[in-house]
Scaffold this active site. Structure first.
Site, PDB file in Angstrom:
ATOM      1  N   LYS A  35      19.613  12.787  26.501  1.00  0.00           N
ATOM      2  CA  LYS A  35      18.804  11.310  26.500  1.00  0.00           C
ATOM      3  C   LYS A  35      20.110  10.075  26.512  1.00  0.00           C
ATOM      4  O   LYS A  35      19.903   8.877  26.274  1.00  0.00           O
ATOM      5  CB  LYS A  35      17.400  10.872  25.220  1.00  0.00           C
ATOM      6  CG  LYS A  35      16.930   9.619  25.735  1.00  0.00           C
ATOM      7  CD  LYS A  35      15.918   9.712  24.472  1.00  0.00           C
ATOM      8  CE  LYS A  35      14.349  10.507  24.709  1.00  0.00           C
ATOM      9  NZ  LYS A  35      13.227  10.882  23.660  1.00  0.00           N
ATOM     10  N   LEU A 154       2.914  -2.104  19.043  1.00  0.00           N
ATOM     11  CA  LEU A 154       3.706  -2.535  20.181  1.00  0.00           C
ATOM     12  C   LEU A 154       2.154  -2.248  21.338  1.00  0.00           C
ATOM     13  O   LEU A 154       1.762  -0.783  20.924  1.00  0.00           O
ATOM     14  CB  LEU A 154       4.461  -2.164  20.993  1.00  0.00           C
ATOM     15  CG  LEU A 154       5.741  -2.960  19.655  1.00  0.00           C
ATOM     16  CD1 LEU A 154       7.539  -1.211  20.252  1.00  0.00           C
ATOM     17  CD2 LEU A 154       5.471  -4.025  19.420  1.00  0.00           C
ATOM     18  N   LYS A 208      -1.571   0.212   9.951  1.00  0.00           N
ATOM     19  CA  LYS A 208      -1.527   0.488  11.692  1.00  0.00           C
ATOM     20  C   LYS A 208      -2.898   1.607  12.568  1.00  0.00           C
ATOM     21  O   LYS A 208      -3.688   1.425  12.816  1.00  0.00           O
ATOM     22  CB  LYS A 208      -0.536   1.399  11.784  1.00  0.00           C
ATOM     23  CG  LYS A 208      -0.481   2.349  13.280  1.00  0.00           C
ATOM     24  CD  LYS A 208      -0.407   1.181  14.163  1.00  0.00           C
ATOM     25  CE  LYS A 208       0.253   1.986  15.588  1.00  0.00           C
ATOM     26  NZ  LYS A 208       0.316   0.879  17.288  1.00  0.00           N
ATOM     27  N   ASN A 212      -5.399   0.166  14.950  1.00  0.00           N
ATOM     28  CA  ASN A 212      -6.332   1.177  16.185  1.00  0.00           C
ATOM     29  C   ASN A 212      -7.208   1.306  16.109  1.00  0.00           C
ATOM     30  O   ASN A 212      -8.550   1.582  17.591  1.00  0.00           O
ATOM     31  CB  ASN A 212      -5.070   2.037  16.239  1.00  0.00           C
ATOM     32  CG  ASN A 212      -3.409   1.533  17.331  1.00  0.00           C
ATOM     33  OD1 ASN A 212      -3.236   0.426  17.581  1.00  0.00           O
ATOM     34  ND2 ASN A 212      -2.454   2.574  16.846  1.00  0.00           N
ATOM     35  N   GLY A 261      -7.044   6.295  26.252  1.00  0.00           N
ATOM     36  CA  GLY A 261      -5.843   7.156  26.351  1.00  0.00           C
ATOM     37  C   GLY A 261      -4.489   6.722  25.475  1.00  0.00           C
ATOM     38  O   GLY A 261      -4.567   5.605  24.368  1.00  0.00           O
ATOM     39  N   CYS A 264      -1.398   5.845  21.785  1.00  0.00           N
ATOM     40  CA  CYS A 264      -2.114   5.910  20.329  1.00  0.00           C
ATOM     41  C   CYS A 264      -3.238   5.974  19.500  1.00  0.00           C
ATOM     42  O   CYS A 264      -3.699   6.998  19.073  1.00  0.00           O
ATOM     43  CB  CYS A 264      -1.646   4.463  19.771  1.00  0.00           C
ATOM     44  SG  CYS A 264       0.330   3.763  19.819  1.00  0.00           S
ATOM     45  N   LYS A 267      -4.146   9.842  19.692  1.00  0.00           N
ATOM     46  CA  LYS A 267      -3.927  10.730  18.206  1.00  0.00           C
ATOM     47  C   LYS A 267      -4.607   9.926  16.465  1.00  0.00           C
ATOM     48  O   LYS A 267      -4.782   9.934  15.213  1.00  0.00           O
ATOM     49  CB  LYS A 267      -2.558  10.707  18.982  1.00  0.00           C
ATOM     50  CG  LYS A 267      -1.725  10.579  16.997  1.00  0.00           C
ATOM     51  CD  LYS A 267       0.088  10.973  17.976  1.00  0.00           C
ATOM     52  CE  LYS A 267       0.500   9.746  17.779  1.00  0.00           C
ATOM     53  NZ  LYS A 267       0.367   8.528  16.514  1.00  0.00           N
ATOM     54  N   ARG A 332      -0.062  10.334  28.210  1.00  0.00           N
ATOM     55  CA  ARG A 332      -0.695  10.685  26.898  1.00  0.00           C
ATOM     56  C   ARG A 332      -1.872  10.462  26.890  1.00  0.00           C
ATOM     57  O   ARG A 332      -2.255   9.122  27.224  1.00  0.00           O
ATOM     58  CB  ARG A 332      -0.095  10.759  25.961  1.00  0.00           C
ATOM     59  CG  ARG A 332       1.427  11.169  25.741  1.00  0.00           C
ATOM     60  CD  ARG A 332       2.488  10.718  24.487  1.00  0.00           C
ATOM     61  NE  ARG A 332       2.847   9.678  24.849  1.00  0.00           N
ATOM     62  CZ  ARG A 332       3.717   9.173  24.288  1.00  0.00           C
ATOM     63  NH1 ARG A 332       4.043   9.795  22.753  1.00  0.00           N
ATOM     64  NH2 ARG A 332       4.444   7.733  24.384  1.00  0.00           N
TER      65      ARG A 332
END
Length: 436
Positions: A35, A154, A208, A212, A261, A264, A267, A332
């Site tokens: 990477k 973000l 956070k 979410n 989906g 973020c 999860k 994801r």
């Protein structure tokens, strides 16, 4: 400022690049040598509009570099940001896996020189910063550092704009010196009068998750109301517009669809539920939102089946869009990962297209799916077309051409992109979400 960014995933790469765009000197560190080599050659590991251009510009200007060696970046850093992955635990209990966070703390500790602020940038459970601080102090008792939390907000597909023009910046600190360093890093945003919310570390960590989870609740709420609209013959698009005009509610995240989906919401909602259980508390509204989201995906399978006369066996279904949202290649927890296998198991023949998501989809979806190069190739001889993700290139399809290519003119619009009456006038059988 000299900044070291540990992790070149979505958060680390975007954040490090934007810090370099601010004028800071940034070294991005990752164990994955392939990477790092690719990034040094200007090849992006993710699709994010504009990111490749910004990376190349800052590399050329000498402000952004990539390395596998902490020894090259940590000693000179004024701040070290930890932005490694925190996936859901493989145990299946919803907890966040902090393996990479803890490993990063142990590995960076030996290289700290002079006063440094160590910042949790990853989305982590409450108390993680304390764990990181403990690990570093056990490894390097003499290290001169402060711990901080700086959660990211973000949106995939709009990350550069979100970073450069944020609604707010949240910093969780315990010392005036750490706050001073972080405010200096974000100083370029002062020109835009960006609010900086300085708070305690635990509050920043929880912010956070709370943000979410609230958005996930809002999505699940409008999806439930959409289902009510279908039952009573109302129109959820008009309803969402009306309630969104209320300043207390707002019009964001009031777009019904096949469920949320991405990296973020799924999860973070599960992690928040597990975190509060440890403290003997509950977030029942969040738990309900998670249940609604799972049910919404199943409801979409039923919707497709009903439009095909009660059975998808042997039917050719064109799927337009696979990613959980447009302008990203992120698969994801995308609704497609639930909906497509269910159709495939019942004998459906799936032809799919996505502008960016097909390489990842091939890794995550079962075999037996045909991937094609365009929307029109997908609908060739199809019994129905399902608009799964609202990419811009699907918003103005040649509907006449679509009608001619399909075996049966059935249009299932899971994002409510098209006007139902327009489709019906062209001879399509149409259904959306929350529309009669």
């Amino acid at each position: 400022m000299n900044i070291a960014m540990i992790g070149t995933g979505y958060v680390g790469l975007v954040t490090g690049t934007c810090f370099a765009e601010f004028g800071h000197t940034v070294s991005c560190i990752d164990k994955n040598a392939e990477k790092i080599t690719a990034l040094q050659n200007g090849e992006m590991p993710i699709y994010e509009p504009g990111l490749d251009v910004m990376v190349r510009h800052n590399v050329q200007e000498g402000r952004l570099s990539f390395t596998t060696e902490m020894a090259q970046a940590i000693p000179e850093a004024d701040a070290v940001f930890i932005a490694v992955g925190t996936p859901t635990s493989r145990r299946g209990d919803g907890y966040a896996d902090l393996t990479y966070i803890h490993a990063a703390a142990r590995e960076l500790a030996p290289f700290l020189q002079g006063y440094t602020v160590v910042v949790d940038k990853s989305t982590v459970p409450i108390g993680t910063a304390r764990q990181v601080e403990r690990i570093i102090r056990e490894t390097r008792p003499d290290a001169d550092f402060d711990m901080a939390s700086n959660p990211e907000f973000l949106r995939e597909g709009a990350a550069l704009g979100d970073f450069m023009r944020p609604d707010r910046v949240v910093i969780g600190v315990e010392s005036p010196q750490a706050e001073q360093v972080l405010r200096a890093i974000y100083k370029p945003l002062f020109l835009r009068d960006t609010p900086i919310v300085s708070t305690g570390i635990e509050t920043a960590e929880l912010t956070k998750y709370a943000a979410n989870a609230f958005l996930a609740v809002k999505i699940s709420y409008i999806n439930e109301i959409a289902n009510v609209c279908e039952a009573v013959g109302a129109n959820v698009s008009d309803l969402a517009k009306a309630i969104g005009m209320d300043g207390r509610i707002g019009n964001k995240f009031l777009h019904p669809g096949p469920g949320y989906g991405g990296s973020c919401f799924p999860k973070d909602t599960l992690a928040l539920m597990r975190i509060v259980q440890e403290y003997g508390e509950n977030v029942r509204i969040v738990s309900a939102a998670v249940e609604v989201n799972a049910a919404q995906k199943a409801r979409m399978v039923k919707k497709i089946r009903e439009m095909l006369g009660g059975s998808e066996t042997g039917k050719s279904i064109a799927i337009l869009g696979l990613t959980f949202k447009p302008e990203t290649d992120d698969m994801r927890d995308a609704p497609a990962l639930t909906i497509l296998p269910a159709l495939l198991e019942k004998g459906a023949l799936l032809r799919v297209h996505d502008p960016q998501g097909m390489p990842e989809a091939r890794k995550m979806l079962p075999e037996g799916i045909t991937y094609v190069g365009s929307a029109y190739e997908a609908v060739q001889d199809a019994d129905c077309v399902v608009l799964m993700t609202e990419w811009n290139q699907y918003r103005a399809l040649d509907l006449g051409k679509l009608r001619r290519l399909m075996r049966q003119p059935i249009f299932i619009d899971l994002r409510n992109v098209y006007d139902p009456e327009t489709l019906r006038r062209l001879g399509f059988a149409y259904t959306g979400v929350g529309r009669k």
